[in-house]
Write an enzyme that holds these catalytic residues in place. Structure first.
Site, PDB file in Angstrom:
ATOM      1  N   HIS A 286       0.833  -1.208   0.000  1.00 49.89           N
ATOM      2  CA  HIS A 286       0.000   0.000   0.000  1.00 49.89           C
ATOM      3  C   HIS A 286       0.863   1.253   0.000  1.00 49.89           C
ATOM      4  CE1 HIS A 286      -2.914   2.744   2.330  1.00 49.89           C
ATOM      5  NE2 HIS A 286      -3.458   2.558   1.140  1.00 49.89           N
TER       6      HIS A 286
ATOM      7  N   GLU B 119       0.817  -0.466  -4.777  1.00 48.46           N
ATOM      8  CA  GLU B 119      -0.325   0.442  -4.960  1.00 48.46           C
ATOM      9  C   GLU B 119       0.154   1.882  -4.850  1.00 48.46           C
ATOM     10  OE1 GLU B 119      -3.843   2.834  -3.271  1.00 48.46           O
ATOM     11  OE2 GLU B 119      -1.837   2.458  -2.442  1.00 48.46           O
TER      12      GLU B 119
ATOM     13  N   ASP C 215      -1.233   6.392  -5.526  1.00 43.72           N
ATOM     14  CA  ASP C 215      -2.314   7.364  -5.669  1.00 43.72           C
ATOM     15  C   ASP C 215      -1.868   8.457  -6.632  1.00 43.72           C
ATOM     16  OD1 ASP C 215      -4.116   6.472  -3.264  1.00 43.72           O
ATOM     17  OD2 ASP C 215      -2.104   6.676  -2.415  1.00 43.72           O
TER      18      ASP C 215
ATOM     19  N   HIS D  66      -1.004  10.913  -1.869  1.00 43.34           N
ATOM     20  CA  HIS D  66      -2.303  10.440  -1.392  1.00 43.34           C
ATOM     21  C   HIS D  66      -3.284  11.553  -1.064  1.00 43.34           C
ATOM     22  CE1 HIS D  66      -5.209   9.116   1.703  1.00 43.34           C
ATOM     23  NE2 HIS D  66      -5.274   8.030   0.951  1.00 43.34           N
TER      24      HIS D  66
ATOM     25  N   GLU E 284      -4.406   4.003  -8.132  1.00 46.57           N
ATOM     26  CA  GLU E 284      -5.653   4.649  -7.725  1.00 46.57           C
ATOM     27  C   GLU E 284      -5.722   6.078  -8.254  1.00 46.57           C
ATOM     28  OE1 GLU E 284      -8.140   6.232  -3.837  1.00 46.57           O
ATOM     29  OE2 GLU E 284      -6.569   4.724  -3.529  1.00 46.57           O
TER      30      GLU E 284
END
Length: 290
Positions: A40, A67, A69, A82, A150
């Protein structure tokens, strides 16, 4: 939706799901398959989140999936961060004291490139930078890793879906090997996920959230994954998601977030999830045998 409500809805509606679409084959808990472990924001328990150092740390731990952002700067550059504000994870307050509330969209790429995105985490990471999306995918490619990307706050950045796909294409990430095995694009916005699917149907997509079981047929038209918080999860809900087939003809998957301890990892693995998103990928991998 809370786990108890999900379980109740599942009991009532799972039969309906079976009528709408064929049930999936035996899933993780029944087949012995181990869930995928996803780092993450990189291995963010061990290096500053969403930095190249966090990608490197995930690679050092032998973690395949990372992962991140993605948001957009004032002058249209895609950067990996993020929060919609730069305040928590950079020294923006010191560098630009008169620019509160320090929103990503109010700073140029050059201004963001000056910021220290590592000292907040620890002195060993002083001078780490907020990477551009290009820089981030280059580092993931260097380690032969896979990317769960994301799109963050898409309502703030009209057209970010098309732009993200353009960057991925320019960097070679929309060829068949990447699209088939190494890339998933997700968002909390159903409209954003639908847009990605419409623009590039071959790309695997994920919706972040816990839609009611009754709504799953509509989601299955444009997303390959339903990715809930582990706190909202139950075995019944996972089974209900698995009962539907997504836009690529395969059963919908469940990647759950953010699981950071062994007990929680074993619990959600027992529910039959397909992936676990975690800040501590080594801990989760050891717990589930992934």
């Amino acid at each position: 939706m809370h786990a108890r409500a999900v379980a109740a809805s599942t009991t009532a509606l799972l039969g309906t799901a079976a009528l709408l679409l064929p049930l999936s084959p035996a899933r993780a808990a029944d087949s012995g398959a181990r869930p995928v472990v996803v780092a993450h924001r990189g291995a963010s328990a061990y290096a500053p989140e969403n930095t190249l150092a966090a990608v490197d740390e995930a690679a050092a731990l032998g973690v395949d999936w990372v992962e991140n952002d993605v948001q957009r700067t004032k002058d249209g550059e895609l950067v990996v961060v993020h929060d919609d504000s730069l305040q928590r994870t950079t020294d923006v307050e010191e560098a630009f004291p008169d620019r509160a509330p320090w929103k990503v969209k109010d700073f140029t790429a050059a201004e963001i490139a000056r910021l220290d995105a590592g000292s907040w985490f620890g002195p060993a990471y002083a001078g780490a930078r907020v990477p551009t999306l290009e820089q981030f995918v280059h580092r993931v490619e260097r380690h032969d890793q896979k990317l769960l990307l994301e799109i963050k706050n898409p309502q703030l950045y009209p057209g970010i879906e098309r732009q993200t796909l353009k960057v991925l294409s320019n960097e070679g990430w929309l060829d068949r090997p990447h699209v088939k095995h190494r890339l998933i694009v997700q968002s909390f916005s159903a409209d954003s996920v639908r847009t990605v699917h419409d623009l590039k149907p071959a790309v695997k997509t994920g919706f972040l959230g816990t839609p009611p079981v009754a709504d799953l047929p509509s989601y299955a038209a444009f997303t390959d994954q339903i990715n809930p918080s582990y706190a909202s999860l139950s075995s019944g809900y996972v089974a209900a998601v698995h009962a539907f087939r997504g836009p690529h003809g395969r059963p919908l998957e469940v990647f759950t977030w953010t699981v950071n301890d062994a007990d929680a990892a074993r619990r959600v693995a027992g529910f039959g999830v397909d992936g676990i998103i975690t800040n501590t990928p080594d801990v989760v991998r050891e717990a589930v045998g992934g």
